[in-house]
Design a protein around this motif. Sequence first.
Motif, PDB file in Angstrom:
ATOM      1  N   ASP A  44     -49.103  54.852  -9.067  1.00 52.79           N
ATOM      2  CA  ASP A  44     -49.132  54.755 -10.530  1.00 52.79           C
ATOM      3  C   ASP A  44     -47.733  54.865 -11.122  1.00 52.79           C
ATOM      4  O   ASP A  44     -47.412  54.199 -12.113  1.00 52.79           O
ATOM      5  N   VAL A  89     -45.890  51.517 -10.452  1.00 58.13           N
ATOM      6  CA  VAL A  89     -46.385  50.478 -11.360  1.00 58.13           C
ATOM      7  C   VAL A  89     -45.836  50.692 -12.765  1.00 58.13           C
ATOM      8  O   VAL A  89     -45.397  49.738 -13.433  1.00 58.13           O
ATOM      9  N   THR A  99     -43.528  47.840 -14.634  1.00 57.71           N
ATOM     10  CA  THR A  99     -44.056  47.120 -15.790  1.00 57.71           C
ATOM     11  C   THR A  99     -43.305  47.428 -17.077  1.00 57.71           C
ATOM     12  O   THR A  99     -43.388  46.658 -18.039  1.00 57.71           O
ATOM     13  N   GLU A 129     -51.015  44.196 -10.951  1.00 56.80           N
ATOM     14  CA  GLU A 129     -50.141  44.557 -12.065  1.00 56.80           C
ATOM     15  C   GLU A 129     -48.707  44.772 -11.580  1.00 56.80           C
ATOM     16  O   GLU A 129     -47.743  44.401 -12.252  1.00 56.80           O
ATOM     17  N   ALA A 171     -47.115  41.335 -10.498  1.00 58.28           N
ATOM     18  CA  ALA A 171     -46.758  40.516 -11.661  1.00 58.28           C
ATOM     19  C   ALA A 171     -45.411  40.914 -12.251  1.00 58.28           C
ATOM     20  O   ALA A 171     -44.768  40.104 -12.931  1.00 58.28           O
ATOM     21  N   ALA A 172     -44.966  42.144 -11.995  1.00 57.42           N
ATOM     22  CA  ALA A 172     -43.711  42.632 -12.553  1.00 57.42           C
ATOM     23  C   ALA A 172     -42.534  42.495 -11.594  1.00 57.42           C
ATOM     24  O   ALA A 172     -41.385  42.673 -11.987  1.00 57.42           O
TER      25      ALA A 172
END
Length: 298
Positions: free
Chosen positions: A140, A143, A147, A166, A169-170
């Motif tokens: 977490d 991420v 992000t 997620e 994608a970053a």
Amino acid sequence: MISVFGSANMDLVAYVSTAPRRGETVTGRAFRAVPGGKGANQAIAVARAGAGAAFLGAVGADEFGPVLREALAGAGVDVTRLRTVPGPSGIAHIVVDGDGGNSIIVIPGANGTVTGPDAADLAAIRRSDALLLQLELPMDAVVAAATQAEVPVVLTPAPARELPGELLAAVGLLIPNEHEAAALTGLADPQESLAALLDLVPEVVITLGAAGAIYGSRSGERARVPAPPVRAVDTTAAGDTFAGALAVARAEGRPHRDALRFATAAAALSVQREGAGPSMPARAEIEATLAATTEEER
């Protein structure tokens, strides 16, 4: 400036001729306690390769915490955002065999308390040219950093595990070794893994140990470089050295092949020395190795 959000561990390293099997006791030839952790290693690699480096993470309120902090600061890394938290620092128990191979057990300690970057952390990250991440912090937290970074994100997916969509994608650049690439894709062939990973992120570098490294992008660019032939003593920090040096080369605007050669030379130097942080080469050493390699190729 390159920011590194990641782990800091005290590495407890036992050197043996042959690693013990289950239930077996062997006699080692040496033991060392040296600063490490994938995040701290990458920060030191960045600093020694010639760029500004800032480390964001946590150490414990034990005897190892000040040692880890000093190792980073002594290498020229900005530790303003390195927290000290109650409890023990992260620990890595490492066995290095006679061929330089290793097996590692990581106990997170303070690293496990990191929940993500706060406002001051994000301000520091956003002043950087890039953010380097690994997976020795809670997922977490990784991420959240990726992000919210607002700068190019480079991820070393180690220890290998499933990556959330997620996070992917970053990420702009993914740097697995061949084993991590296989774990992520289920494909044994690095070239096939490269193609599969490019479905997930825009750029990928797969490190191949003594065979060098390969690069690919979604735009169709490809590059492969060999590794300088060396005798490996300890490969513990090779991947982190590579990632840090590659980030520096890319920040300097080097073409892909030249950036790979720079990072591969740095990693080749690191495996010839024992320990993680202490094995990271200085910029002058990397450049000298590159020059010697170029001369040999003529």
